[in-house]
Design a protein around this motif. Structure first.
Motif, PDB file in Angstrom:
ATOM      1  N   LYS A 275      25.093  -1.603  -0.743  1.00  0.00           N
ATOM      2  CA  LYS A 275      24.829  -2.535   0.363  1.00  0.00           C
ATOM      3  C   LYS A 275      25.489  -2.037   1.658  1.00  0.00           C
ATOM      4  N   ARG A 276      26.711  -1.506   1.528  1.00  0.00           N
ATOM      5  CA  ARG A 276      27.396  -1.003   2.730  1.00  0.00           C
ATOM      6  C   ARG A 276      26.637   0.197   3.314  1.00  0.00           C
ATOM      7  N   CYS A 277      25.986   0.966   2.440  1.00  0.00           N
ATOM      8  CA  CYS A 277      25.220   2.149   2.895  1.00  0.00           C
ATOM      9  C   CYS A 277      23.985   1.776   3.698  1.00  0.00           C
TER      10      CYS A 277
ATOM     11  N   ALA B 136      23.681  -1.104   5.636  1.00  0.00           N
ATOM     12  CA  ALA B 136      23.975  -2.205   6.581  1.00  0.00           C
ATOM     13  C   ALA B 136      23.081  -2.109   7.814  1.00  0.00           C
TER      14      ALA B 136
ATOM     15  N   ALA C 221      26.309   1.248   9.032  1.00  0.00           N
ATOM     16  CA  ALA C 221      26.420   1.599   7.618  1.00  0.00           C
ATOM     17  C   ALA C 221      27.642   2.477   7.374  1.00  0.00           C
TER      18      ALA C 221
ATOM     19  N   CYS D  68      28.970   4.602   4.100  1.00  0.00           N
ATOM     20  CA  CYS D  68      28.536   4.939   2.741  1.00  0.00           C
ATOM     21  C   CYS D  68      29.664   5.536   1.920  1.00  0.00           C
TER      22      CYS D  68
END
Ligand SMILES: NC(=O)c1ccc[n+]([C@@H]2O[C@H](COP(=O)([O-])OP(=O)(O)OC[C@H]3O[C@@H](n4cnc5c(N)ncnc54)[C@H](O)[C@@H]3O)[C@@H](O)[C@H]2O)c1
Length: 438
Positions: free
Chosen positions: A411-413, A415, A423, A425
């Motif tokens: 999910k963070r990758c 954003a 993002a 990653c």
């Protein structure tokens, strides 16, 4: 289905959708517009078009339509005799099914199952709206030709196109299969970005033109995070309507348990796949049942369950590629059918099915705001509820935490694709290949 041949003189032509009117008009170079009428019996707009010979300025030469514009395909553009429709009076209202990646291997199995009535039954007509990529457009025409040649009575409309805003119009179901495969040397983060962009765009398109109650099943990998991206880009469609396909993993897990227990696989029930459709997924043998008994009471070899069984299910896709030389397509198509049927038929008493769904208010303590595979039940109305009476032990909790951490990292990758900023990653080390990869 009786198909009447179109004659461009004094004929009354009954078309199946308004888009077909413009095609007809173009083909005949009509100077006057045709008239519309609505048949209340079917609640479906039909168009009556009286064409006099002097209205026809040019021979009925078929003009080349722009390739991005989906339209009825081949025989599905032809008219049919309304008398023959008497047979179909008891049929239900047409269901529009959009399928992306329609020229791909999975779709090649799935479309024929849909058209044969395997999902919605023998009295349910369907329209297939096929989305391909620019590169696959010709192949898409080939698929449509095979659908024509199959003479499926329930298949009333087929359209093909490469613009999701056109193809997804009024879609009741969207089966999002099309995605780029991971190329040699490509990092998982790279795949997340490339495919994430596809699903961001398709989410926007669904938001703009699909039915407000569209049910979306994301198959293209990495399917959980693609489903998250898709739903974030479709704020006007309930997040609950989005699914990531983990039914294939469920089916694989049931098969392995049946093999070990020496029973037919219909004896295995209550099978949950928790988490990501990757090799961190958790096939849950604690809550699963064989012949209504807890698995651990039937299979006493608990070491096998914890190690071999879990890994077998997680890596089944990769092993299959080694044997078969390509990724699972037929069994994936079967599992998409299973996933759809699970939502439109009441779940058998006491049982459940797995689906990757949005973790909004889940009772298991899983992080909110991700797409996580969990146990679901349905009344058969297209909706589902999460199963509450499941148990956990340390082994299960530990495994679930690992797959949850992976999904949070994914999910963070992405954003930048979910509208949540920049993002970052930092995927956990070690490549947790997708189950469909080597
Ligand atoms: N969730 C699961 O259980 C599961 C199982 C197997 C495969 N998969 C995934 O499903 C996907 C498709 O698999 P396949 O075997 O059918 O692959 P495939 O390569 O045979 O077909 C994919 C098709 O999608 C098309 N495509 C690419 N980008 C597109 C876009 N933006 N819009 C529309 N179409 C597009 C391609 O041209 C191709 O025709 C892959 O991502 C694969 O990893 C998921």
């Amino acid at each position: 289905m009786a198909v009447a041949e179109f004659k461009p003189s004094n004929s009354i032509t009954h078309l199946r959708s308004s888009s077909q009117l413009s095609i007809l008009s173009k083909r005949l170079s009509l100077t006057k517009p045709c008239s519309f009428r609505t048949l209340s019996r079917t609640q479906k707009a039909r168009i009556s078009c009286s064409v006099a010979p002097n209205e026809v300025q040019a021979p009925a030469v078929q003009t080349q339509e722009p390739k991005s514009k989906p339209e009825c395909y081949g025989v599905f553009c032809l008219t049919y005799d309304l008398k023959a429709e008497a047979e179909t009076r008891s049929w239900k209202k047409l269901i529009n099914i959009a399928v992306s990646g329609a020229a791909g291997m999975i779709a090649n199995h799935l479309l024929f199952k849909l058209a044969s009535g395997e999902v919605f039954g023998p009295d349910q007509p369907i329209a297939l709206k096929l989305l391909g990529s620019e590169r696959s457009f010709q192949a898409l025409e080939g698929v449509a030709m095979e659908l024509e040649d199959s003479l499926f009575p329930l298949l009333r409309e087929v359209s093909i196109g490469i613009d999701s805003y056109e193809v997804f119009q009024e879609a009741d179901w969207a089966l999002l299969i099309g995605a780029k495969p991971r190329g040699p040397g490509m990092e998982r983060a790279g795949l997340l970005d490339i495919n994430g962009q596809i699903f961001a765009e398709q989410g926007k398109a669904l938001n703009a033109v699909a039915s407000r109650n569209v049910k979306v099943i994301v198959v293209g990998n990495p399917c959980n995070t693609n489903a998250l991206i898709c739903l974030k880009n479709a704020p006007n469609i309930p997040a609950k309507n989005f699914h990531a396909l983990t039914r294939l993993d469920e089916n694989r897990a049931k098969c392995q348990l049946a093999l070990k227990a020496g029973v037919f696989y219909d004896k295995v029930s209550n099978m949950t796949i928790w988490g990501n459709h990757s090799t961190t997924q958790v096939p849950d043998f604690l809550n699963a049942r064989i012949d209504s008994l807890p698995v651990k009471e039937v299979i006493k070899d608990h070491k096998w369950l914890e190690n071999e069984f879990t890994e077998k299910v997680q890596k089944r896709g990769g092993v299959l590629i080694q044997k078969w030389g390509r990724s699972s397509a037929a069994s994936t198509a079967v599992s998409i059918v299973d996933a759809m049927r699970a939502l439109i038929t009441p779940t058998p008493e006491g049982d459940w099915f797995s689906s990757g769904v949005y973790t909004n208010g889940n009772p298991y303590g899983i992080a909110e705001d991700i797409v996580f595979s969990m146990p679901c039940r349905s009344k058969g109305d297209g909706d589902y509820e999460l199963v509450k009476d499941v148990i956990f032990d340390d082994y299960l909790r530990q495994r679930m935490a690992k797959t949850e951490a992976e999904l949070l990292a994914e999910k963070r990758c992405v954003a930048h694709l979910t509208g949540e900023g920049v993002a970052v990653c930092d995927l956990p080390s070690g490549d947790t290949m997708l189950p469909g990869e080597m």
